[in-house]
Design a protein around this motif. Sequence first.
Motif, short mmCIF file in Angstrom:
data_model
loop_
_atom_site.label_atom_id
_atom_site.label_comp_id
_atom_site.label_asym_id
_atom_site.label_seq_id
_atom_site.Cartn_x
_atom_site.Cartn_y
_atom_site.Cartn_z
N UNK A 91 0.83 -1.20 0.00
CA UNK A 91 0.00 0.00 0.00
C UNK A 91 0.87 1.25 0.00
N UNK A 92 1.88 1.25 0.87
CA UNK A 92 2.79 2.39 0.92
C UNK A 92 3.40 2.65 -0.46
N UNK A 93 3.97 1.57 -1.03
CA UNK A 93 4.64 1.72 -2.32
C UNK A 93 3.65 2.19 -3.38
N UNK A 94 2.40 1.67 -3.29
CA UNK A 94 1.40 2.09 -4.27
C UNK A 94 1.12 3.57 -4.17
N UNK A 95 0.94 4.06 -2.93
CA UNK A 95 0.63 5.49 -2.76
C UNK A 95 1.80 6.35 -3.24
N UNK A 96 3.00 5.98 -2.80
CA UNK A 96 4.16 6.78 -3.21
C UNK A 96 4.32 6.72 -4.73
N UNK A 97 4.10 5.52 -5.31
CA UNK A 97 4.22 5.38 -6.75
C UNK A 97 3.23 6.26 -7.49
N UNK A 98 1.97 6.26 -7.02
CA UNK A 98 0.96 7.10 -7.68
C UNK A 98 1.35 8.57 -7.59
N UNK A 99 1.82 8.98 -6.39
CA UNK A 99 2.21 10.38 -6.24
C UNK A 99 3.35 10.72 -7.18
N UNK A 100 4.33 9.81 -7.25
CA UNK A 100 5.48 10.04 -8.12
C UNK A 100 5.05 10.11 -9.57
N UNK A 101 4.13 9.19 -9.96
CA UNK A 101 3.64 9.20 -11.34
C UNK A 101 2.94 10.51 -11.64
N UNK A 102 2.10 10.95 -10.69
CA UNK A 102 1.40 12.21 -10.91
C UNK A 102 2.39 13.35 -11.10
N UNK A 103 3.42 13.36 -10.27
CA UNK A 103 4.44 14.41 -10.37
C UNK A 103 5.12 14.38 -11.74
N UNK A 104 5.63 13.20 -12.11
CA UNK A 104 6.38 13.11 -13.37
C UNK A 104 5.49 13.42 -14.55
N UNK C 4 0.33 12.28 -32.67
CA UNK C 4 1.03 11.84 -31.46
C UNK C 4 2.25 12.71 -31.25
N UNK C 5 2.26 13.42 -30.14
CA UNK C 5 3.37 14.32 -29.90
C UNK C 5 4.39 13.71 -28.97
N UNK C 6 5.42 14.50 -28.70
CA UNK C 6 6.46 14.07 -27.79
C UNK C 6 5.90 13.73 -26.41
N UNK C 7 4.89 14.53 -25.98
CA UNK C 7 4.38 14.37 -24.61
C UNK C 7 3.84 12.97 -24.38
N UNK C 8 3.19 12.42 -25.43
CA UNK C 8 2.58 11.11 -25.26
C UNK C 8 3.65 10.05 -24.97
N UNK C 9 4.74 10.11 -25.75
CA UNK C 9 5.79 9.14 -25.52
C UNK C 9 6.41 9.33 -24.13
N UNK C 10 6.58 10.60 -23.74
CA UNK C 10 7.15 10.85 -22.42
C UNK C 10 6.23 10.33 -21.33
N UNK C 11 4.90 10.45 -21.55
CA UNK C 11 3.97 9.95 -20.54
C UNK C 11 4.09 8.44 -20.41
N UNK C 12 4.16 7.75 -21.56
CA UNK C 12 4.30 6.29 -21.49
C UNK C 12 5.58 5.93 -20.76
N UNK C 13 6.65 6.66 -21.06
CA UNK C 13 7.91 6.30 -20.42
C UNK C 13 7.85 6.62 -18.93
N UNK C 14 7.07 7.65 -18.54
CA UNK C 14 6.91 7.94 -17.12
C UNK C 14 6.21 6.78 -16.43
N UNK C 15 5.17 6.22 -17.10
CA UNK C 15 4.48 5.07 -16.51
C UNK C 15 5.44 3.91 -16.33
N UNK C 16 6.24 3.62 -17.38
CA UNK C 16 7.20 2.52 -17.29
C UNK C 16 8.16 2.75 -16.13
N UNK C 17 8.65 4.00 -16.03
CA UNK C 17 9.64 4.32 -15.02
C UNK C 17 9.07 4.10 -13.62
N UNK C 18 7.85 4.64 -13.40
CA UNK C 18 7.27 4.54 -12.06
C UNK C 18 6.97 3.09 -11.72
N UNK C 19 6.44 2.33 -12.70
CA UNK C 19 6.18 0.92 -12.45
C UNK C 19 7.47 0.21 -12.07
#
Lengths: 225, 429, 103
Positions: A91-104, C4-19
Motif C-alpha cells: 500500500x505504501x509503495x502504491x501510494x508513493x508510486x501514484x504520487x510520483x507518477x502524478x508528479x512526473x 502523437x506528440x512528444x508528450x505522449x511518448x514521455x507519458x508512457x515512459x513515465x508510466x514505465x519508469x514509475x512501475x
Amino acid sequence: MSTVLFVIYALAASGGALAVVLSQNVVRMAFWLVISLSSVAGLFFLLGADFVGATQLLIYVGGTVVLLIFGVMLTSSGPYGTIKSQPAEVVQAGIIGMAFLALVASTVLSVNWEANEVRLAHANDHAEHGHVHEVSEPESEQGYNPEESGNTTRSLGTALLGVRFDKDLSLESEDGSNHGHTHGNHEVSAGYLLPFEIVSVHLLVVLVGAAYLARAKRRVDVENA
Amino acid sequence: MNPFLLATSIENWIDSASFWPLSVLPAAVWAAIIHTTLVGLFFGLPAFVFIWAERKVAGRIQDRLGPTRVGGRFGWLQSLADGVKLIQKEDLAPNAADVMLFRLAPYIVVIAAFSAFMFLPFSAGLVAVAMDAGLFIALAVLSLEVLGIVLAGYASGSKWSLFGGMREAAQMVSYEVPLGITVVIPVVVAGTLNLGEIGALQSGGIQNWLIFSSPFTFLAFFVFFTVTLASNKRAPFDLAEAESELVGGFHTEYSGMRWSFFFLAEYASMFFVSALGAILFLGGWWTGFSPLDNWLLSTAQSSVGGDYLLRVFGMKILMVKAAILVFVQIWIRWTLPRLRIDQVMTTCLKYLVPMSCFLFLGAVIWPLVLATTIGQTSIWSPVGDRMPRSRRSGEPEVSSEVEGDETAMNRWNSRDSLVTVGLSTGEAE
Amino acid sequence: MENVGLEMFLAVSAVLFVCGVVCMATKRNAIGVLMGVELVLNGANLNLVAFSRYGSLGLDGQVMSLFVIVLAAAEAAAALAIVLAFYNNHMTVDVDQATDLQG
C-alpha cells in the motif's frame, strides 16, 4: 493509422508494466515484462528507430528475459513459488508510486517542448557565433527524421565507428541553402568510437566476471559435499 | 507514416489504384488480410509439405515405405490426415499447470515463427517489410520462439516439461553466439544488413554466391547450417524434446491444436532458416547460371507482366534451394544420434564460437590479403559493382513510399557517397 | 505520427519508469527487483529515442539507447550471477534475507 498503433503499443507497454508490478508469480512477471518490452520495441519502430527496436527485441526480449526465466528456474524452491510482500508495504509503495507518477506526468505534460527547442537553438547560435547573425528556423532544427532519410542502420553504424552522417559533413542541399546551425561547420567529431570500445571491453569484463561467479560457487559446493 | 510498417505498402497501393472506393481503415484491414493470407501460405504450405517429407524420408532412411495410403500412392495427404486428427483431439490443461501461461505459450511460438517471414525477401522485391536492419530484426523475432518454449516448459507443471524448457534455454544461450557471428560473415562481405540487397548482390553466376566469395565464407556456411539445426531443435540437437528421455520435453503436456502449433512453428522456422541460408550464402533467388539469368531478365523486360513472372520464378528458385536445405536437415535428423546437453554446449561454445570468430576474422582480412597480392579485393567481380548504388533499398516497385521520398533518398545517397569519397581521399569534403 | 506528440511518448515512459521503481521497491524476489530495473531502463530508453525523433540532437538519442540496452544486458548477466551465488549460500532469493552484513 499510426495513432491507432501508438495507442495499442502504449496501452500494452503501460499495462504490461503494471501487471509486472501487480503479479506475484515470477514467471508471470517475466511474461508481462515481455509484453511490455515488446510494445516498447513497437514504439521504437513508430519513432523510426528500426535498429534500436530490433536490438531491443533481440537483446532484451530474446536474451535478457530468457536469462531471467532461466534464473527463476534455477532458483525457485517449489513449483510456482511466490515470495509475498507485506500488505502495508504494498500500500505504501502504491501510494508513493501514484504520487510520483502524478508528479512526473504532470511535469512532462506541462512543459512546452517546442518552445524550449526554439530557445535551445537560439542559445546554440549565441554560443557558436557570439552574435545572432542568422536566426535558424525551428523547421531546420528537426531531429533525425526517418521519413526523409530512410533507415537508420547505416548512420548508426557509422556513428559508432566515429563518423556522423547526420551531423558532421552535413552538406549543402541541392539549392545551396544551408541547414541552420551547420553552416561552415566541417569539423569531424569522434562520434561514438570511444564509448563503443569502452562498452565492448566492459562486456568482456562482465562475461569473465559472471563466469567467475558461477564457477566459484560450484567449487564451494564440491568442497562442502 | 513509417515506411516499414506492415500495412503501409498495400495501403498506398490501394490508395493509388483508386479502383476501390475505400477509406483508410478498410484499406488497412484489407492490407492486413492480404498480407496475412500471403504469409500464411508461405507458413502453412511448407509445413504441410515438410511433415509429409519428414515421414517419407524417415521411412526411406529406415528402409520402410513411409506413408503410402492417404491420398494416393505416395501418401500425399498424410499431413492433412494428421491435421484432422489433431484438430479432433481434446484441448486440455493439466491441473498442476499455470493455465494462463500454458495456454498462451504456443501462441508466442507460432507468432514468433510467423512474423519472421515478414522480413524474408522471397525474390527481388517480394518482401513484406523491406528495411535496412532486415536480417537483424528477422533473427530477433525468430529468437522470441525460445521464450514461448521455455514458458511452455515451465507452465506445464511437469518435471519432463521443466527439463525440456531448461535445456532449451541453456541450448539457446550457447547457439545464439555462433549464430550471430556466422550471420555477420556474409554481412561483412556484402556490406549491408538488408536481405534484399544481399540477395541482389549475388547475381551473375555461381561464383558470385557469397559462399564462394572466400574460403572463410565457404566454411562459415557449414557452421551456420550446424547452428541453425540447434536453433530449430532438430536432431542431433533436439534436447528440448528428446522423446526417449523426456517423454516429449516441453510439449509433454500439450495435445491437439496447441501441440500442433509447436510443430507448425518448428517446420516454419526450419524453412525460414533454410531460406535465410539460401539468401545469405547460396545466391538467393538467382539460378547461379548467368546466361540463363540474363536471358530471363531480357525476356522479362520485353514482355508485358514479365517482370512479375520473373519475380515469381525467383521465388520458386529460392524455395527449391530452401527445400533442399530442409531435406538435408531431415536427412541429418534420421541418421545422427542425439547429443547430450553438455555435449551440445561444448559443441556450440567450445568449438563453434572459436571457429566462427576465426572465420569472421578471416573473412575480414581476406580482401586485404587479396588487395596486396593480386591487386583487387575479390577473386571475381567485387560485390559493389553488381548492384547500382541508387537502388540500395532494393525494391523500387514494392516500396512505393520510397519513390515518394525520392529526392530525400537521393540526397541521402549522394551525401554518403561524398562522405565515402572524402574518407578515402583523407579529407573532410 | 501527426497526432502523437512528444508528450505522449514521455507519458508512457513515465508510466514505465514509475512501475519499475515500485517494482524494485516492493518485490522481495531478487529476480523481480531485476525486472524492475529493466523497466526503469526501458522508460529512460523510450525518452532517449523520443527526443532523438522530436528534438534537435539527431541520432544521439538512439546511440545512447543502444548503449543503455547493451549495458542493461551486461547488468542483468552480472546481477543474475550474484543472485545465483546468493541462492547457493542461502537457498533463497528473498532479498530481505540478505542480512549477513548486519552482524
